[in-house]
Design an enzyme around this catalytic site. Structure first.
Site, PDB file in Angstrom:
ATOM      1  N   ILE A  11       0.865  -1.143  -0.029  1.00  0.00           N
ATOM      2  CA  ILE A  11      -0.040  -0.013   0.013  1.00  0.00           C
ATOM      3  C   ILE A  11       0.794   1.312   0.117  1.00  0.00           C
ATOM      4  O   ILE A  11       0.334   2.207  -0.137  1.00  0.00           O
ATOM      5  CB  ILE A  11      -1.084  -0.069   1.038  1.00  0.00           C
ATOM      6  CG1 ILE A  11      -0.341  -0.056   2.555  1.00  0.00           C
ATOM      7  CG2 ILE A  11      -1.934  -1.132   1.103  1.00  0.00           C
ATOM      8  CD1 ILE A  11      -1.198   0.370   3.782  1.00  0.00           C
ATOM      9  N   TYR A  12       2.156   1.078   0.028  1.00  0.00           N
ATOM     10  CA  TYR A  12       2.993   2.553   0.252  1.00  0.00           C
ATOM     11  C   TYR A  12       2.772   3.114  -1.059  1.00  0.00           C
ATOM     12  O   TYR A  12       3.174   2.596  -2.197  1.00  0.00           O
ATOM     13  CB  TYR A  12       4.297   2.133   0.749  1.00  0.00           C
ATOM     14  CG  TYR A  12       4.585   1.634   2.165  1.00  0.00           C
ATOM     15  CD1 TYR A  12       3.452   1.614   3.056  1.00  0.00           C
ATOM     16  CD2 TYR A  12       5.672   0.935   2.488  1.00  0.00           C
ATOM     17  CE1 TYR A  12       3.674   1.362   4.269  1.00  0.00           C
ATOM     18  CE2 TYR A  12       5.935   0.620   3.855  1.00  0.00           C
ATOM     19  CZ  TYR A  12       5.060   0.612   4.735  1.00  0.00           C
ATOM     20  OH  TYR A  12       4.869   0.106   5.972  1.00  0.00           O
ATOM     21  N   SER A  13       2.282   4.265  -1.032  1.00  0.00           N
ATOM     22  CA  SER A  13       2.251   5.422  -2.210  1.00  0.00           C
ATOM     23  C   SER A  13       1.343   4.474  -3.188  1.00  0.00           C
ATOM     24  O   SER A  13       1.863   4.781  -4.632  1.00  0.00           O
ATOM     25  CB  SER A  13       3.633   5.948  -2.519  1.00  0.00           C
ATOM     26  OG  SER A  13       4.273   6.259  -1.390  1.00  0.00           O
ATOM     27  N   GLY A  18       1.596   1.436  -4.240  1.00  0.00           N
ATOM     28  CA  GLY A  18       2.459   0.715  -5.305  1.00  0.00           C
ATOM     29  C   GLY A  18       3.764   1.378  -5.638  1.00  0.00           C
ATOM     30  O   GLY A  18       4.638   0.399  -6.181  1.00  0.00           O
TER      31      GLY A  18
END
Length: 366
Positions: free
Chosen positions: A58-60, A62
């Site tokens: 989920i960071y940014s 993908g």
């Protein structure tokens, strides 16, 4: 000590640097790092000898995984690096299989992560958060199958109750299945709750702790003072597990719905900051370095997640590895940050006379 003083992650053969590069900021709009800066941060870390990089699906949206995949491929570093990613938080809305710990979501998330990271296996796969729904047997079966298929080498848990992790680890051992090797939780001088159940469980089960937010969202850098006590409720929100070296962006909220279970700006917490400031002054070192030195040398800790928005912040984090805290300094920090007396933990601390009828009795330790 340096980034090349490797440690094993829990009871495994996976060797990692004592500081891991957290890439939550890679690509994050507003408070994160653009690709050029992210690349510099990555280069700074690996050129200093670091080998443990941590991201999540989920960071940014993908982008963090995509950037990390490009950076590794361009420098042909995949075999040298220990790559960790995660699944569990919802990646979008409208589908019950877009998050959680169920087999369908883990399979979809893992396959997408492999593509973004440009690799055919993940060294360390974390369950990012307990979904309070999926049976432990299903989670174990899914992760064990991913190990058998060669998609992941090892796995562990973040933001999950100790009893759940313990049950899964026990089932894995009883049935001869691959066991978890790691724990990833908030842990710092400000928040030592992991010492109640999680660290003892890890020591019994061979699970190495990888703390996130070791600087308590920036409070342990000394950048905030008691004036924040009256300002806390007027500040905008931070992401749930943001920690970028200083721990938070300027002006970010560190209270209310922060990940530390209550108001971060409290008199108790500023008393901890005062103790840290005194110890740092004695040592002639920045407060952030001393705070990292404390957490990185705690029993059960395998590596500590650090990040930065600038290379100089990252280098300061590395400098913490050269600090040796003596008994007096540790006592000062740990007295100020001691956990409150909670039920039933205070009962476990009763003296040997009340438990055995003798004054001293030392248990065997591995």
């Amino acid at each position: 000590m340096s980034l090349e003083n490797y440690r094993t992650l829990g009871r495994s053969g996976l060797a990692v640097s004592p500081l891991a590069l957290g890439t939550m900021t890679f690509g994050a709009a507003g408070w994160g790092a653009a690709e050029s800066i992210s690349r510099t941060l990555f280069d700074t870390y690996v050129e200093a000898g670091g080998n443990f990089v941590d991201t999540a699906d989920i960071y940014s949206g993908g982008q963090s995984e995509e950037m990390l995949g490009r950076f590794m491929a361009e420098r042909k570093l995949r075999d040298r690096l220990v790559v960790a990613t995660k699944s569990g938080f919802a990646r979008g809305t409208g589908s019950p299989h877009g998050g959680g710990n169920g087999k369908k979501n883990i399979r979809q998330s893992l396959d997408a992560s492999l593509k973004r990271l440009k690799t055919d296996y993940i060294d360390m796969y974390w369950i990012h958060v307990w979904d309070r729904t999926t049976p432990v047997e299903e989670v174990l079966e899914t992760l064990a199958s991913a190990v058998r298929d060669g998609k992941i080498l090892h796995y562990g848990f973040s933001n999950t109750p100790a009893w759940y992790v313990t049950r899964l680890a026990t089932l894995a051992e009883a049935h001869g299945l691959p066991r978890p090797i790691g724990l990833q939780y908030a842990y710092s001088l400000i928040d030592r709750a992991a010492e109640l159940e999680l660290l003892p469980a890890g020591q019994q089960l061979g699970l190495g702790m990888v703390p996130w937010s070791p600087l308590a969202a920036g409070l342990l850098t000394g950048k905030y003072d008691r004036s924040m006590l009256s300002e806390a409720d007027r500040m905008p929100a931070l992401p749930a597990d943001a920690d970028n070296g200083e721990g938070a962006r300027e002006g970010g909220r560190l209270s209310g719905d922060n990940p530390f279970g209550g108001m971060l700006f409290t008199e108790r917490n500023f008393a901890i900051v005062d103790a840290l400031r005194d110890v740092a002054a004695d040592l002639g070192r920045p407060m952030a370095e001393v705070a990292l030195a404390w957490v990185s040398t705690r029993p059960g800790v395998s590596s500590v997640l650090v990040g930065a928005s600038r290379p100089e912040q990252l280098l300061q984090n590395f400098a913490s590895l050269s600090i040796t805290l003596d008994g007096q300094h540790r006592d000062r920090l740990e007295a100020a940050s001691a956990l409150p007396t909670l039920n039933p933990y205070f009962i476990f601390q009763l003296p040997p006379e009340m438990r055995f009828g003798v004054k001293t009795l030392d248990a065997w330790r591995a």
